[in-house]
Enzyme design. Structure first.
Site, PDB file in Angstrom:
ATOM      1  N   ASP A  10       1.992   7.937   2.725  1.00  0.00           N
ATOM      2  CA  ASP A  10       2.936   6.822   2.779  1.00  0.00           C
ATOM      3  C   ASP A  10       2.145   5.564   3.117  1.00  0.00           C
ATOM      4  O   ASP A  10       0.991   5.638   3.546  1.00  0.00           O
ATOM      5  CB  ASP A  10       3.994   7.091   3.865  1.00  0.00           C
ATOM      6  CG  ASP A  10       4.983   5.940   4.008  1.00  0.00           C
ATOM      7  OD1 ASP A  10       5.420   5.398   2.971  1.00  0.00           O
ATOM      8  OD2 ASP A  10       5.307   5.558   5.146  1.00  0.00           O
ATOM      9  N   TYR A  42       3.644  -2.064   1.879  1.00  0.00           N
ATOM     10  CA  TYR A  42       3.384  -2.070   0.447  1.00  0.00           C
ATOM     11  C   TYR A  42       4.532  -2.777  -0.290  1.00  0.00           C
ATOM     12  O   TYR A  42       4.359  -3.275  -1.389  1.00  0.00           O
ATOM     13  CB  TYR A  42       3.321  -0.638  -0.106  1.00  0.00           C
ATOM     14  CG  TYR A  42       2.062   0.154   0.159  1.00  0.00           C
ATOM     15  CD1 TYR A  42       1.088  -0.260   1.068  1.00  0.00           C
ATOM     16  CD2 TYR A  42       1.848   1.352  -0.531  1.00  0.00           C
ATOM     17  CE1 TYR A  42      -0.049   0.512   1.286  1.00  0.00           C
ATOM     18  CE2 TYR A  42       0.710   2.112  -0.323  1.00  0.00           C
ATOM     19  CZ  TYR A  42      -0.238   1.695   0.594  1.00  0.00           C
ATOM     20  OH  TYR A  42      -1.357   2.459   0.805  1.00  0.00           O
ATOM     21  N   GLY A  43       5.692  -2.742   0.357  1.00  0.00           N
ATOM     22  CA  GLY A  43       6.934  -3.161  -0.316  1.00  0.00           C
ATOM     23  C   GLY A  43       6.999  -4.608  -0.759  1.00  0.00           C
ATOM     24  O   GLY A  43       7.839  -4.976  -1.580  1.00  0.00           O
ATOM     25  N   ASN A  74       8.789   5.269  -0.957  1.00  0.00           N
ATOM     26  CA  ASN A  74       9.671   4.908  -2.080  1.00  0.00           C
ATOM     27  C   ASN A  74       9.013   3.870  -2.973  1.00  0.00           C
ATOM     28  O   ASN A  74       9.141   3.912  -4.189  1.00  0.00           O
ATOM     29  CB  ASN A  74      10.989   4.348  -1.562  1.00  0.00           C
ATOM     30  CG  ASN A  74      11.830   5.379  -0.872  1.00  0.00           C
ATOM     31  OD1 ASN A  74      12.800   5.867  -1.420  1.00  0.00           O
ATOM     32  ND2 ASN A  74      11.466   5.750   0.346  1.00  0.00           N
ATOM     33  N   THR A  75       8.306   2.922  -2.354  1.00  0.00           N
ATOM     34  CA  THR A  75       7.658   1.854  -3.122  1.00  0.00           C
ATOM     35  C   THR A  75       6.608   2.452  -4.064  1.00  0.00           C
ATOM     36  O   THR A  75       6.578   2.156  -5.259  1.00  0.00           O
ATOM     37  CB  THR A  75       7.007   0.839  -2.157  1.00  0.00           C
ATOM     38  OG1 THR A  75       8.029   0.319  -1.298  1.00  0.00           O
ATOM     39  CG2 THR A  75       6.340  -0.288  -2.894  1.00  0.00           C
ATOM     40  N   CYS A 184      14.185   3.794   1.206  1.00  0.00           N
ATOM     41  CA  CYS A 184      12.986   3.330   1.921  1.00  0.00           C
ATOM     42  C   CYS A 184      12.790   4.263   3.115  1.00  0.00           C
ATOM     43  O   CYS A 184      13.773   4.629   3.780  1.00  0.00           O
ATOM     44  CB  CYS A 184      13.180   1.888   2.398  1.00  0.00           C
ATOM     45  SG  CYS A 184      11.839   1.306   3.459  1.00  0.00           S
ATOM     46  N   THR A 185      11.545   4.609   3.381  1.00  0.00           N
ATOM     47  CA  THR A 185      11.248   5.554   4.470  1.00  0.00           C
ATOM     48  C   THR A 185      11.838   5.149   5.820  1.00  0.00           C
ATOM     49  O   THR A 185      12.162   5.994   6.643  1.00  0.00           O
ATOM     50  CB  THR A 185       9.711   5.652   4.655  1.00  0.00           C
ATOM     51  OG1 THR A 185       9.168   4.330   4.640  1.00  0.00           O
ATOM     52  CG2 THR A 185       9.081   6.485   3.575  1.00  0.00           C
TER      53      THR A 185
HETATM   54  N1  DGL Z   1       7.173   3.191   2.944  1.00  0.00           N
HETATM   55  C1  DGL Z   1       7.799   2.064   2.297  1.00  0.00           C
HETATM   56  C2  DGL Z   1       8.905   2.552   1.373  1.00  0.00           C
HETATM   57  O1  DGL Z   1       9.438   3.623   1.529  1.00  0.00           O
HETATM   58  C3  DGL Z   1       8.350   1.085   3.310  1.00  0.00           C
HETATM   59  C4  DGL Z   1       7.305   0.307   4.067  1.00  0.00           C
HETATM   60  C5  DGL Z   1       6.474  -0.592   3.179  1.00  0.00           C
HETATM   61  O2  DGL Z   1       6.969  -1.616   2.678  1.00  0.00           O
HETATM   62  O3  DGL Z   1       5.328  -0.244   2.952  1.00  0.00           O
HETATM   63  O4  DGL Z   1       9.233   1.851   0.442  1.00  0.00           O
END
Ligand code: DGL
Length: 268
Positions: A10, A42-43, A74-75, A184-185
């Site tokens: 992640d 990452y988002g 998710n991203t 999103c996590t």
């Molecule tokens: N892990 C990201 C997601 O599930 C959320 C945090 C991020 O923006 O990196 O999209």
């Protein structure tokens, strides 16, 4: 039968919500987790950057002798899944398909809300996956950018969380949705605030459980399930060991994280 670990990664520690479900549903499986804590979020990044980062995460996990990769983010799942599946010769599962399947099965009135990071919403990955399953489902989306820092700050149960949820979800409330997919996590940790705003008639879907169940199906179909009797081993790696690491990690995982190790992800 294959005793090698499952690799999970992640952008940070949020993916531990998926590890939690894997531990619950596949208690015999060893897990190697990598959280890119130095480069989260990452988002809000470009697709190019997310793809480059995800390839590095996968190369690191491959160096750990894993049998399968789960993209808990998710991203990354939205943007990179097809690309990395082409590139790497190992089973790779993201959270989008399992989450979309559960959400599509959940909605009765065929009105579904999807929330996630800017990158996830921009990719329309959940919309495409749900439409493939049932083109009649109407989908309403909204990026909820501030939810991630609120959770990272530990303000899950605060007035700020509630006010932010009200602001982001106000328009969603008017759409008469009966299911809201938490794409999103971090968002499952805001279930209380989101649930209060949306009301009890809206079901909140967290893709983590459906993902863990799908991992089990894949391992079984491929004959690579660990059927041994030994207690599972868990190894956690991060790209930065920040001050709040243990507190935050414990919150996502629902139990203490022991012995996380720091690695230089840029080298992979
Ligand atoms: N892990 C990201 C997601 O599930 C959320 C945090 C991020 O923006 O990196 O999209």
């Amino acid at each position: 039968m294959d005793k090698r670990p499952i690799g999970v990664f992640d952008s940070g520690l949020g993916g531990l919500t998926v590890v939690k479900e894997l531990m619950k549903w596949l208690p015999r499986e060893d897990i190697v987790y990598f959280g890119d804590t130095a480069r989260i979020p990452y988002g809000t990044r470009s697709n190019e950057t997310v793809i480059r980062y995800s390839e590095q995460c996968i190369r690191f996990l491959l160096s750990q002798g894993i049998k399968m990769i789960v993209i808990a983010c998710n991203t990354v799942s939205s943007i990179s899944l097809d690309i990395v599946k082409e590139k790497f010769d190992i089973p790779i599962l993201g959270v989008i398909e399992p989450g979309a399947r559960e959400a599509a099965a959940s909605t009765r009135n065929k009105r579904l809300g999807v929330i996630g990071t800017q990158a996830t919403i921009r990719s329309r990955a959940y919309e495409k996956a749900v439409s493939r399953l049932d083109p009649e489902i109407r989908i309403f989306t909204n990026p909820c950018t501030l939810f991630v820092p609120i959770v990272e700050e530990g303000w899950n149960d605060s007035k700020i969380a509630l006010l932010t949820a009200e602001r982001y979800l106000d328009s969603m409330r008017d759409e008469d949705i009966d299911t809201l997919l938490l794409g999103c996590t971090h968002y499952p940790l805001l279930e209380d605030a989101i649930g209060k705003v949306m009301g009890p008639e809206v079901r909140l879907v967290n893709p983590a459980e459906a993902t863990a169940l799908e991992v089990g199906r894949i391992l079984k179909t491929r004959g690579i399930l660990n059927e041994g009797e030994a207690e599972a081993r868990y190894n956690f790696f991060v790209s930065d060991l920040g001050e709040k690491f243990e507190e935050l990690g414990g919150r996502f995982l629902g139990r203490e994280i022991k012995c996380a190790r720091k690695i230089e992800i840029e080298k992979f």
